[in-house]
Design an enzyme around this catalytic site. Structure first.
Site, PDB file in Angstrom:
ATOM      1  N   GLY A  16     -10.101  21.838  26.889  1.00 55.04           N
ATOM      2  CA  GLY A  16      -9.749  22.592  25.975  1.00 55.04           C
ATOM      3  C   GLY A  16     -10.721  23.673  25.522  1.00 55.04           C
ATOM      4  O   GLY A  16     -10.937  24.098  24.328  1.00 55.04           O
ATOM      5  N   GLY A  19     -10.809  27.054  23.701  1.00 60.68           N
ATOM      6  CA  GLY A  19     -10.202  27.203  22.486  1.00 60.68           C
ATOM      7  C   GLY A  19     -11.480  27.721  21.457  1.00 60.68           C
ATOM      8  O   GLY A  19     -12.454  27.952  21.585  1.00 60.68           O
ATOM      9  N   GLN A  20     -10.871  28.026  20.002  1.00 59.03           N
ATOM     10  CA  GLN A  20     -11.518  28.618  19.156  1.00 59.03           C
ATOM     11  C   GLN A  20     -12.970  27.449  18.951  1.00 59.03           C
ATOM     12  O   GLN A  20     -14.087  28.284  18.927  1.00 59.03           O
ATOM     13  CB  GLN A  20     -10.834  28.413  17.587  1.00 59.03           C
ATOM     14  CG  GLN A  20     -11.648  29.152  16.698  1.00 59.03           C
ATOM     15  CD  GLN A  20     -11.261  28.754  15.261  1.00 59.03           C
ATOM     16  OE1 GLN A  20     -10.201  27.745  15.196  1.00 59.03           O
ATOM     17  NE2 GLN A  20     -11.682  29.336  14.215  1.00 59.03           N
ATOM     18  N   ASP A  60      -5.926  20.036  33.996  1.00 59.56           N
ATOM     19  CA  ASP A  60      -4.896  19.834  33.344  1.00 59.56           C
ATOM     20  C   ASP A  60      -4.805  18.748  32.701  1.00 59.56           C
ATOM     21  O   ASP A  60      -4.639  17.376  33.608  1.00 59.56           O
ATOM     22  CB  ASP A  60      -3.435  20.149  34.306  1.00 59.56           C
ATOM     23  CG  ASP A  60      -2.262  19.650  33.531  1.00 59.56           C
ATOM     24  OD1 ASP A  60      -2.211  19.493  32.363  1.00 59.56           O
ATOM     25  OD2 ASP A  60      -0.948  19.865  34.266  1.00 59.56           O
ATOM     26  N   ILE A  61      -4.935  18.322  31.386  1.00 58.98           N
ATOM     27  CA  ILE A  61      -4.943  17.311  30.753  1.00 58.98           C
ATOM     28  C   ILE A  61      -3.837  16.276  30.913  1.00 58.98           C
ATOM     29  O   ILE A  61      -3.848  14.961  30.792  1.00 58.98           O
ATOM     30  CB  ILE A  61      -5.273  17.571  29.209  1.00 58.98           C
ATOM     31  CG1 ILE A  61      -5.902  16.218  28.779  1.00 58.98           C
ATOM     32  CG2 ILE A  61      -4.083  17.888  28.631  1.00 58.98           C
ATOM     33  CD1 ILE A  61      -7.329  15.766  29.214  1.00 58.98           C
ATOM     34  N   TYR A 150       2.402  18.737  14.476  1.00 63.55           N
ATOM     35  CA  TYR A 150       0.961  18.793  14.821  1.00 63.55           C
ATOM     36  C   TYR A 150       0.389  17.600  13.852  1.00 63.55           C
ATOM     37  O   TYR A 150      -0.425  16.800  14.661  1.00 63.55           O
ATOM     38  CB  TYR A 150       0.358  19.897  14.209  1.00 63.55           C
ATOM     39  CG  TYR A 150      -1.096  20.128  14.375  1.00 63.55           C
ATOM     40  CD1 TYR A 150      -1.703  20.085  15.444  1.00 63.55           C
ATOM     41  CD2 TYR A 150      -1.828  20.625  13.312  1.00 63.55           C
ATOM     42  CE1 TYR A 150      -3.134  20.149  15.460  1.00 63.55           C
ATOM     43  CE2 TYR A 150      -3.198  20.670  13.345  1.00 63.55           C
ATOM     44  CZ  TYR A 150      -3.846  20.500  14.564  1.00 63.55           C
ATOM     45  OH  TYR A 150      -5.136  20.767  14.496  1.00 63.55           O
ATOM     46  N   LYS A 154      -1.731  13.931  15.342  1.00 64.64           N
ATOM     47  CA  LYS A 154      -2.906  13.959  14.703  1.00 64.64           C
ATOM     48  C   LYS A 154      -3.164  12.507  14.209  1.00 64.64           C
ATOM     49  O   LYS A 154      -3.968  11.738  14.317  1.00 64.64           O
ATOM     50  CB  LYS A 154      -3.331  14.975  13.813  1.00 64.64           C
ATOM     51  CG  LYS A 154      -3.868  16.185  14.417  1.00 64.64           C
ATOM     52  CD  LYS A 154      -4.746  16.154  15.851  1.00 64.64           C
ATOM     53  CE  LYS A 154      -5.034  17.371  16.455  1.00 64.64           C
ATOM     54  NZ  LYS A 154      -5.926  17.079  17.465  1.00 64.64           N
TER      55      LYS A 154
HETATM   56  C1  AKB Z   1      -4.582  24.532  12.351  1.00 59.47           C
HETATM   57  O1  AKB Z   1      -4.438  25.476  11.261  1.00 59.47           O
HETATM   58  O2  AKB Z   1      -3.669  24.135  12.644  1.00 59.47           O
HETATM   59  C2  AKB Z   1      -5.948  24.130  12.445  1.00 59.47           C
HETATM   60  C3  AKB Z   1      -6.284  22.861  11.878  1.00 59.47           C
HETATM   61  C4  AKB Z   1      -6.429  22.809  10.232  1.00 59.47           C
HETATM   62  O3  AKB Z   1      -6.226  21.680  12.406  1.00 59.47           O
HETATM   63  N1  AKB Z   1      -6.999  24.926  12.152  1.00 59.47           N
END
Ligand code: AKB
Length: 325
Positions: A16, A19-20, A60-61, A150, A154
């Site tokens: 990745g 990415g940022q 491709d992960i 998300y 995590k």
């Molecule tokens: C997001 O906003 O999804 C990310 C994070 C805080 O993990 N920047």
């Protein structure tokens, strides 16, 4: 292969990487470990910044065979697994988030286990916390019951990595990144993205409509502190680590506090607020973090406060956009 004082330099592979965080992290890693020792990977055509000082390959992960072949072919020691679907995008497509964030992490951890690599650093996020977590000065070790997909992925990263350490002695390490402010690459699909977008709009339009309400406090840090934290954790001596997953932060602010700080330099800036679906996600996250575990175990300490970040961002972006302020 590059050597330092007769020792083989560590070789790292970053997923990745466009990415940022990856975009800037790869450059800092290459300065430290040597350009050819840091393999940047991703699924897209990379920006020039990722190809000028070292190799970039398409990866491709979700293709575990390709991942394992690459780790062998390039004699990789450490994998930094940054490929992840961020919070807002994940909420729009939970199935994609599951595949990328959970199956991608599974593939990385399995590859590191099977090939016996030195280390896997897989980032977590403040999103691992949820509404039942204390929101102020959130401790390192506390309830993690997120309500965003998300965040759920995590929590998987953290628990799966810690299980692999316990069961197979895989050297898993993780940082719970807060929102990251950066001038090089735009963030893609997160709830904290407003804290970067506001700088571009302040310079270009002198106005910004924020998708979070004015009083939504979130923990944040500047990209140089983010890359420093990442490298410091990679390099932390194993015997000092009692944890595998660490809160890290530099400061917290609300959109209106950030706007006030920017207005010290661009007084004409007008900020309006129109909260959307991202507000509910932000409201389930910590407002501030206690990162004393990272400070105690591997010496974490940020360099930038908010006024310094705002000045540096405006200087960098005004040069990049060729707009004076
Ligand atoms: C997001 O906003 O999804 C990310 C994070 C805080 O993990 N920047």
């Amino acid at each position: 292969m590059a050597t330092r004082q007769g020792f083989k330099m560590k070789r790292l592979l970053v997923t990745g990487s466009y990415g940022q965080i990856g975009t800037e992290l790869v450059g800092v890693l290459r300065d430290k470990y040597g350009g050819e020792n840091v393999i940047a990977t991703g699924r897209k055509k990379p920006p020039e910044i990722l190809t000028k000082n070292g190799p970039y390959y398409r990866l491709d992960i979700l293709d575990e065979n390709q991942l394992q072949s690459m780790l062998v072919d390039y004699d990789i020691d450490i994998v930094i697994h940054n490929a992840s679907v961020l919070s807002a995008t994940a909420e729009k497509n939970p199935q994609l988030a599951y595949r990328t964030n959970v199956e991608g992490t599974y593939n990385v951890m399995e590859a590191v286990r099977i090939l016996g690599l030195d280390q896997a650093l897989v980032p977590s996020s403040i999103a691992a916390f949820g509404p039942s977590t204390p929101r102020e000065n959130t401790p390192n070790d506390v309830v993690t019951r997120p309500t965003s997909i998300y965040g759920v992925t995590k929590v998987f990263v953290e628990l799966f990595g810690e299980y692999y350490k316990l069961r197979y002695n895989v050297n898993f390490r993780s940082l719970r990144y807060p929102g990251v402010i950066s001038s090089e690459a735009l963030p893609g699909g997160g709830v904290t993205d407003y804290a970067v977008a506001i700088f571009y709009e302040a310079l270009k339009e002198k106005k910004y409509e924020c998708f979070l309400g004015p009083d939504t406090a979130l923990p944040m840090m500047y990209m140089p502190d983010c890359t420093k934290a990442t490298i410091d954790l990679i390099e932390a001596p194993e015997e000092k680590l009692k944890h595998r997953t660490f809160n890290v932060t530099a400061f917290s602010f609300t959109p209106s506090e950030l706007a006030e700080e920017i207005k010290k330099h661009i007084p004409e800036l007008e900020v309006t607020y129109k909260p959307d679906f991202r507000q509910a996600i932000a409201d389930s996250w910590p407002m501030s973090l206690d990162d004393s575990v990272a400070r105690d175990e591997w010496g974490w300490k940020p360099d930038y406060d908010l006024p310094a970040v705002v000045k540096d961002m405006l200087d960098k972006l005004s040069a990049k956009l060729k707009i004076s302020y």
